[in-house]
Design an enzyme around this catalytic site. Sequence first.
Site, mmCIF file in Angstrom:
data_model
loop_
_atom_site.group_PDB
_atom_site.id
_atom_site.type_symbol
_atom_site.label_atom_id
_atom_site.label_comp_id
_atom_site.label_asym_id
_atom_site.label_seq_id
_atom_site.Cartn_x
_atom_site.Cartn_y
_atom_site.Cartn_z
ATOM 1 N N GLN A 5 0.841 -1.195 0.000
ATOM 2 C CA GLN A 5 0.000 0.000 0.000
ATOM 3 C C GLN A 5 0.878 1.248 0.000
ATOM 4 O OE1 GLN A 5 -2.034 -1.194 3.719
ATOM 5 N NE2 GLN A 5 -3.914 -1.028 2.552
ATOM 6 N N ASP A 44 6.186 4.797 -1.659
ATOM 7 C CA ASP A 44 7.497 5.427 -1.475
ATOM 8 C C ASP A 44 8.625 4.842 -2.310
ATOM 9 O OD1 ASP A 44 8.044 2.982 -0.134
ATOM 10 O OD2 ASP A 44 7.398 3.842 1.785
ATOM 11 N N HIS A 67 -1.625 1.411 -4.181
ATOM 12 C CA HIS A 67 -1.923 2.844 -4.091
ATOM 13 C C HIS A 67 -0.997 3.678 -4.972
ATOM 14 C CE1 HIS A 67 -3.944 2.177 0.128
ATOM 15 N NE2 HIS A 67 -4.634 1.676 -0.871
#
Length: 205
Positions: free
Chosen positions: A102, A105, A122
């Site tokens: 999720q 980064d 995501h």
Amino acid sequence: MTTADIEDLAELLAAAERVVVFTGAGISTESGIPDFRSPGGIWTKMAPIEFQDFIGSADMRKEAWRRRFAMEEMFASVAPNAGHKAVAELVARGRASHVITQNIDNLHQDSGVPEDRIIELHGNTRYAKCLDCGARAELSPIRSHFEKTGEPPDCQFCAGMLKTATISFGQSMPEIEMARAESATRACATSFDCTASAVPLFCSS
Ligand SMILES: [Zn+2]
């Protein structure tokens, strides 16, 4: 996670034929990335910008880019931690087939997990995508343009709207990634729930 949990996990991993790792914010907080959703997280201080507002308002788009660039030094300086490296090792050894995350980064990629083994539910905040043609765009030229003109640039291919390649609130989940995550997870039979820690794993034995 208790010592007993870690022992259970080690046993499951040793016995499993196929493991899928699922990660969320917890694995990256040790790298210095704040958990947006937790109490005290960024979104409790600053409401996230919904997808429809981004699409519908030039001011909201500017605000979204301002916020993103304000976090750029943080995102550009973080590095994978021991958790990311352990996950990368599981993949490198062929123990884990995929990493579903999720997180936005890019730290699983940075830790050495091949791109085709990572399923980002995501999206990814380290680059942008055109909402019309889907082309990838790098952040640094977008930032230069934004800082020079006060406006985000349009897509260089179709003049469409650029947005970080993340899934915002109000934006539909990415179909291909959801289907890949489902098929990777269905290929596993049992699950070890260590959601209290950073890394739930789905294993088959
Ligand atoms: Zn485009």
